[in-house]
Design an enzyme around this catalytic site. Structure first.
Site, mmCIF file in Angstrom:
data_model
loop_
_atom_site.group_PDB
_atom_site.id
_atom_site.type_symbol
_atom_site.label_atom_id
_atom_site.label_comp_id
_atom_site.label_asym_id
_atom_site.label_seq_id
_atom_site.Cartn_x
_atom_site.Cartn_y
_atom_site.Cartn_z
ATOM 1 C CB CYS A 250 -0.941 0.003 1.201
ATOM 2 S SG CYS A 250 -2.239 -1.224 1.083
HETATM 3 N N1 LIG Z 1 -3.588 -5.104 2.107
HETATM 4 C C1 LIG Z 1 -3.786 -4.028 2.846
HETATM 5 O O1 LIG Z 1 -3.233 -3.855 3.912
HETATM 6 C C2 LIG Z 1 -4.745 -2.958 2.365
HETATM 7 C C3 LIG Z 1 -5.057 -1.905 3.230
HETATM 8 C C4 LIG Z 1 -5.927 -0.929 2.811
HETATM 9 C C5 LIG Z 1 -6.433 -0.983 1.520
HETATM 10 N N2 LIG Z 1 -6.089 -2.003 0.692
HETATM 11 C C6 LIG Z 1 -6.670 -2.007 -0.640
HETATM 12 O O2 LIG Z 1 -7.616 -3.064 -0.684
HETATM 13 C C7 LIG Z 1 -7.693 -3.612 -1.990
HETATM 14 C C8 LIG Z 1 -7.433 -5.088 -1.962
HETATM 15 O O3 LIG Z 1 -6.126 -5.295 -1.462
HETATM 16 P P1 LIG Z 1 -5.655 -6.679 -0.874
HETATM 17 O O4 LIG Z 1 -4.302 -6.423 -0.307
HETATM 18 O O5 LIG Z 1 -6.707 -7.274 -0.013
HETATM 19 O O6 LIG Z 1 -5.539 -7.508 -2.239
HETATM 20 P P2 LIG Z 1 -5.338 -9.095 -2.411
HETATM 21 O O7 LIG Z 1 -4.824 -9.240 -3.776
HETATM 22 O O8 LIG Z 1 -4.610 -9.647 -1.258
HETATM 23 O O9 LIG Z 1 -6.800 -9.715 -2.284
HETATM 24 C C9 LIG Z 1 -7.865 -9.408 -3.067
HETATM 25 C C10 LIG Z 1 -8.791 -10.611 -3.207
HETATM 26 O O10 LIG Z 1 -9.687 -10.268 -4.255
HETATM 27 C C11 LIG Z 1 -9.884 -11.409 -5.081
HETATM 28 N N3 LIG Z 1 -10.355 -10.946 -6.375
HETATM 29 C C12 LIG Z 1 -9.638 -10.441 -7.415
HETATM 30 N N4 LIG Z 1 -10.460 -10.076 -8.432
HETATM 31 C C13 LIG Z 1 -11.723 -10.350 -8.010
HETATM 32 C C14 LIG Z 1 -13.017 -10.207 -8.598
HETATM 33 N N5 LIG Z 1 -13.175 -9.675 -9.811
HETATM 34 N N6 LIG Z 1 -14.075 -10.605 -7.866
HETATM 35 C C15 LIG Z 1 -13.941 -11.141 -6.640
HETATM 36 N N7 LIG Z 1 -12.748 -11.300 -6.039
HETATM 37 C C16 LIG Z 1 -11.662 -10.913 -6.708
HETATM 38 C C17 LIG Z 1 -8.533 -12.085 -5.085
HETATM 39 O O11 LIG Z 1 -8.652 -13.454 -5.447
HETATM 40 C C18 LIG Z 1 -8.088 -11.897 -3.632
HETATM 41 O O12 LIG Z 1 -8.546 -12.951 -2.807
HETATM 42 C C19 LIG Z 1 -6.702 -2.812 -2.836
HETATM 43 O O13 LIG Z 1 -7.369 -1.752 -3.448
HETATM 44 C C20 LIG Z 1 -5.727 -2.285 -1.789
HETATM 45 O O14 LIG Z 1 -5.073 -1.128 -2.236
HETATM 46 C C21 LIG Z 1 -5.284 -3.003 1.092
#
Ligand SMILES: NC(=O)c1ccc[n+]([C@@H]2O[C@H](COP(=O)([O-])OP(=O)(O)OC[C@H]3O[C@@H](n4cnc5c(N)ncnc54)[C@H](O)[C@@H]3O)[C@@H](O)[C@H]2O)c1
Length: 425
Positions: A250
């Site tokens: 992030c």
């Molecule tokens: N990881 C963090 O600490 C954090 C913190 C704040 C915000 N975010 C934001 O949250 C969002 C997700 O991040 P993350 O780290 O959880 O990502 P990630 O890649 O770990 O997980 C996302 C999940 O979404 C699933 N996915 C992908 N495409 C999909 C679809 N079309 N339909 C349904 N599921 C789908 C994936 O299989 C995965 O399980 C991003 O925008 C990120 O910037 C992340």
């Protein structure tokens, strides 16, 4: 979290393995405390790969990846694909429902393409029986559950107050600390999210600049300086620990996206771009200290490959960046992390060798770098190393090791404190 607080929850993911694991009662990702929550919520928690199933929910929360595009802006590609399928599930439903976007998106996304995609797929108008919210999580991997239970604030961007009321009630039922709720327009919430992370990265780069200065200034110690700085309530103590670069999925991306967005608006993003430049320079700063202690034929060991403790994530990790730089320069590099050794070796593609413990790495390395502040690294077997009599150096980036003079055969170099003159290579 939602299921553990009594809500009926369906997890939806395109990854069938994650769905299978959750349906069998297993947490699909490593996160402290998550398995206990999953185990304790079996009767309220299920999972499916069928995105349209969201149509049955009162509240759907969308948290799919938003990868950076070639300019550094967030791509809404996965968000829009998911909104399309969720939206079709919402078509023709009775009753009031809301869609909450929690992914990090470029400001303006929710009111433009996300709203258009949702209304197009559902055939319903936002503001009537359908609400749209933007509510990002302020969580850090490794402390996700605590961060959600006790947030500093809950941020809600809302298409209209009815949608915000529903979400505020839902989140108030999870939080254990009665946080302030900040409700606002969608675009203000989108900007707040990336503004928070950009401010925090600016603080880290500021502290790292001070650490770099202290290393060059006889008698200086960054910890003493930042401890006093942090007492000023205008500044605050958090994220002011001069050490090495920030990483993870992030911080680096959000900071870049903030700069791209500012430029697109015609504003000058001097601060976020300087923050990024300072951060990139940290790997060279650290490599310089390492190289000043290395002699020809020496091996370097890197302890800590996850970008922070309590996670196995190696995205933009300082330890991996250092291993890559030194391995590419031809040094013999060994690496160890309590969780992330395998992932890092894969990413490094032959530039480093793995060790099975911190003790093994220290015993085999002439210069050891503690790159991630895992608590176990504070207890390195230095006495055993000293007894062997082979001279070695430990570079303690986070000043984890107990205070003692560097003596005998082991020299401890604490980053952020005045460094002695480097001995010639
Ligand atoms: N990881 C963090 O600490 C954090 C913190 C704040 C915000 N975010 C934001 O949250 C969002 C997700 O991040 P993350 O780290 O959880 O990502 P990630 O890649 O770990 O997980 C996302 C999940 O979404 C699933 N996915 C992908 N495409 C999909 C679809 N079309 N339909 C349904 N599921 C789908 C994936 O299989 C995965 O399980 C991003 O925008 C990120 O910037 C992340």
């Amino acid at each position: 979290m939602l299921a553990s607080k009594g809500n009926q929850v369906v997890g939806i993911d395109v990854n069938p393995e994650a769905v299978r694991l959750l349906n069998e009662g297993h947490a699909p990702v490593e996160e402290p405390g998550l398995q206990d929550l999953v185990s304790g919520s079996q009767d309220r928690l299920s999972a499916t790969t069928e995105l349209g199933a969201a149509g049955e929910a009162d509240v759907s929360i969308l948290l799919v990846p938003t990868p950076s595009d070639e300019r550094g802006a967030f791509s809404n590609e996965h968000v829009l694909a998911a909104v399309d399928e969720v939206g079709r599930g919402l078509r023709g439903r009775d009753g009031y429902q809301i869609l909450v976007v929690a992914s990090t998106v470029m400001p303006g996304s929710c009111d433009a393409e996300i709203r258009t995609a949702l209304e197009g797929a559902s055939g319903r108008r936002v503001g009537e029986t359908l609400g749209l919210c933007y509510s990002p999580e302020f969580i850090a991997l490794g402390s996700v559950i605590r961060d959600m239970l006790e947030p500093d604030m809950v941020l809600i961007g809302e298409s209209d107050s009815r949608a915000g009321d529903v979400l505020e009630r839902l989140y108030a039922g999870i939080c254990e600390n009665e946080p302030p709720f900040r409700r606002m327009s969608l675009v203000n919430a989108e900007l707040t999210k990336i503004a928070v992370n950009t401010y925090v990265t600016m603080k880290i780069s500021y502290a790292n600049t001070l650490a770099d200065m202290c290393e060059r200034l006889p008698g200086a110690d960054v910890e003493v300086v930042t401890d006093a700085l942090g007492l000023d309530t205008r500044i605050g103590a958090k994220y002011l620990r001069g050490a090495i670069s920030y990483g993870g999925p992030c911080f680096p991306r959000d900071n870049k996206a903030f700069g791209v967005f500012a430029r697109d608006l015609g504003a000058e993003p001097f601060l976020s771009e300087a923050t990024d430049a300072v951060n990139l320079a940290q790997t060279d700063r650290l490599a310089g200290v390492v190289q000043s202690r290395l002699k020809v034929g020496n091996a370097v060991g890197i302890l800590g490959l996850a970008y922070k403790p309590d996670t196995g994530v190696i995205d933009e990790s300082p330890g991996v960046a250092l291993a890559r730089l030194l391995g590419s320069a031809g040094y013999e590099v060994r690496v160890y992390d309590p969780v992330a050794t395998e992932a890092a070796l894969h990413a490094l593609g032959g530039l480093a060798e793995g060790c099975s413990s911190a003790a093994e790495l220290v015993a085999q390395s002439d210069v050891t770098v503690i790159a991630t502040p895992w608590p176990e690294f504070a207890e390195l077997p230095l006495d055993a190393l000293e007894r062997k009599g082979r001279s070695s150096v430990v570079i303690d980036c986070w000043r984890l090791l107990p205070e003692r003079a560097s003596c005998g055969a082991v020299e401890i170099v604490r980053l952020g404190r005045a460094l002695e003159e480097a001995s010639p290579v």
